[in-house]
Design a protein around this motif. Structure first.
Motif, mmCIF file in Angstrom:
data_model
loop_
_atom_site.group_PDB
_atom_site.id
_atom_site.type_symbol
_atom_site.label_atom_id
_atom_site.label_comp_id
_atom_site.label_asym_id
_atom_site.label_seq_id
_atom_site.Cartn_x
_atom_site.Cartn_y
_atom_site.Cartn_z
ATOM 1 N N TRP A 152 2.274 -122.284 85.667
ATOM 2 C CA TRP A 152 2.342 -121.003 86.377
ATOM 3 C C TRP A 152 3.186 -121.101 87.640
ATOM 4 O O TRP A 152 3.880 -120.144 88.008
ATOM 5 C CB TRP A 152 0.934 -120.523 86.711
ATOM 6 N N LEU A 200 1.477 -119.417 76.109
ATOM 7 C CA LEU A 200 0.802 -118.325 76.815
ATOM 8 C C LEU A 200 1.575 -117.936 78.064
ATOM 9 O O LEU A 200 1.710 -116.742 78.387
ATOM 10 C CB LEU A 200 -0.625 -118.734 77.172
ATOM 11 N N VAL A 201 2.098 -118.927 78.779
ATOM 12 C CA VAL A 201 2.862 -118.653 79.997
ATOM 13 C C VAL A 201 4.141 -117.897 79.651
ATOM 14 O O VAL A 201 4.486 -116.894 80.297
ATOM 15 C CB VAL A 201 3.194 -119.975 80.728
ATOM 16 N N ALA A 209 4.752 -116.048 76.998
ATOM 17 C CA ALA A 209 4.433 -114.698 76.527
ATOM 18 C C ALA A 209 4.082 -113.780 77.684
ATOM 19 O O ALA A 209 4.488 -112.610 77.719
ATOM 20 C CB ALA A 209 3.280 -114.769 75.523
ATOM 21 N N THR A 210 3.339 -114.296 78.666
ATOM 22 C CA THR A 210 2.976 -113.492 79.832
ATOM 23 C C THR A 210 4.202 -113.099 80.636
ATOM 24 O O THR A 210 4.345 -111.951 81.073
ATOM 25 C CB THR A 210 1.985 -114.263 80.713
ATOM 26 N N VAL A 211 5.105 -114.065 80.829
ATOM 27 C CA VAL A 211 6.329 -113.797 81.580
ATOM 28 C C VAL A 211 7.160 -112.722 80.882
ATOM 29 O O VAL A 211 7.654 -111.771 81.512
ATOM 30 C CB VAL A 211 7.151 -115.095 81.743
ATOM 31 N N ALA A 257 6.097 -110.396 78.793
ATOM 32 C CA ALA A 257 5.419 -109.104 78.863
ATOM 33 C C ALA A 257 5.617 -108.452 80.228
ATOM 34 O O ALA A 257 5.905 -107.242 80.324
ATOM 35 C CB ALA A 257 3.934 -109.286 78.564
ATOM 36 N N VAL A 258 5.467 -109.224 81.285
ATOM 37 C CA VAL A 258 5.652 -108.695 82.639
ATOM 38 C C VAL A 258 7.085 -108.223 82.848
ATOM 39 O O VAL A 258 7.337 -107.138 83.408
ATOM 40 C CB VAL A 258 5.264 -109.763 83.679
#
Length: 393
Positions: free
Chosen positions: A164, A209-210, A212-214, A216-217
């Motif tokens: 992160w 997961l990191v 995918a989150t990046v 999406a944001v």
């Protein structure tokens, strides 16, 4: 007689021995150059340069100052070749140490553009006076590659357990120059910077997961930028590509004329210097944003496929270099330079073919433009740098 030194025969032997030694050193240097020189890289790039010059000569025939544009591009090629050799000669480990400094200087130049840059056609993108100037946003692409290559070249365990923190650093490195470039405004260059950054993020060993989150944001942020951050003409240009016929004389003009040029070329083209869309200036910006349409109209589908083959060979060899790189910095550097060429080529051909909106992205080594060409030559220098040293460390 004792102090007279060697006789003529001895001096001649020494001279002959010295000549043989010099010839031996020269032969060894040539052998080393031949064995270490990246011939596949050269054999894929040189044809693209020749295609670019041949195509530019035709594309600029209808320009207000045709000889001036062509000669200027030759000058830029000369400067770019020298810069390419200089970058290739410096050990990339030295470049690694100065990556953050290069990035900081590039950001400072973007700030300087907003403060005292030259405005052309409503956009403030250049530093310089008169016809002389550079576009710092183009050079920022290479600076971003260096910064991300440095960021992700550390301990792999740190990438695993501090993912992160790296994601936040990735956003910080991209966010500042992207916002400054959008402020100019220059949507195409900002898009290329985002795609280069995204490519490098996906290629490093961060947790899924990191990533995918990046993504999406960032996609959510892109929607907000489209709704509130773009100029009216930029938003209209992005929407018009879905139906160019809805505004054929306005925002859809570029795409329509490019499609006419590509379609009229058919299999083998109309002939060199005989493209009507090009020579009669129906095709706008044909030496900067639309050189592929010029090439398609005059040389046809067969020549277009040949051009794409050279680009494909170049990109495949770049991936091979990344696989053979001796450390993580060199690998990331190679992937970043390959992504620069890939996204420029893909977006330019897509927008000329009507698959993507017209956003002002040049075709590597083909389009006219000093700053764009220098950026590509700097990236080539970095690739040659890694190639020359991939067996020596």
């Amino acid at each position: 007689a004792r102090g007279a030194g060697p006789g003529p025969a001895a001096a001649g032997d020494d001279a002959a021995h010295g000549e043989r030694g010099a010839l031996t050193l020269l032969a060894q240097a040539l052998h080393r150059l031949r064995s270490q020189f990246d011939w596949p890289l050269a054999l894929s790039v040189v044809p693209l340069v020749l295609i670019g010059l041949v195509n530019l000569y035709s594309a600029t025939r209808a320009a207000p100052n045709p000889n001036g544009l062509f000669v200027h591009q030759l000058y830029w090629y000369g400067i770019g070749f020298v810069l390419c050799l200089l970058v290739a000669a410096i050990d990339y480990r030295v470049i690694h140490r100065y990556s953050w400094f290069i990035y900081a200087v590039s950001v400072a130049l973007l700030v300087l553009v907003l403060l005292s840059g030259k405005t052309v056609n409503g956009s403030k993108r250049w530093l310089g006076t008169g016809s002389l100037g550079i576009q710092p946003s183009e050079l920022m692409k290479v600076a971003l590659i260096l910064a991300y290559a440095r960021l992700f070249s550390g301990d792999p365990l740190a990438l695993e357990f501090n993912a992160w923190r790296y994601a936040l650093a990735w956003h910080a490195i991209l966010g500042v120059p992207a916002l400054l470039i959008l402020k100019q405004p220059d949507l195409g260059t900002a898009l290329i910077c985002i795609l280069i950054a995204g490519t490098l993020l996906l290629m490093v060993r961060l947790r899924p997961l990191v990533k995918a989150t990046v993504l999406a944001v960032d996609l959510s942020a892109a929607g907000l930028v489209f709704a509130f951050g773009l100029k009216t003409y930029q938003r209209k240009r992005l929407l018009t590509f879905l139906d160019p016929a809805s505004d054929p004389t306005g925002a859809g003009w570029h795409a329509q004329q490019a499609l006419f040029a590509i379609g009229s070329g058919r299999w083998v083209g109309k002939g060199y210097l005989l493209g009507t869309q090009n020579q009669l200036r129906y095709l706008p910006e044909h030496w900067t944003d639309f050189p592929f349409a010029v090439w398609a109209e005059e040389w046809g589908l067969v020549a277009c496929l040949l051009m794409l083959v050279f680009y494909l060979l170049f990109l495949l060899w770049c991936l091979n270099l990344a696989n053979e790189a001796r450390d993580r910095f060199a690998r990331n550097l190679t992937i970043g330079c390959a992504s620069l060429f890939f996204w420029h080529t893909a977006i330019n051909i897509a927008m000329v073919s009507g698959i993507a909106p017209v956003v002002g992205v040049t075709l590597p080594l083909i389009s006219y433009g000093g700053s764009s060409l220098l950026t590509m030559m700097l990236a080539l220098g970095l690739l040659i740098n890694v190639s020359l040293r991939r067996y020596s460390y």
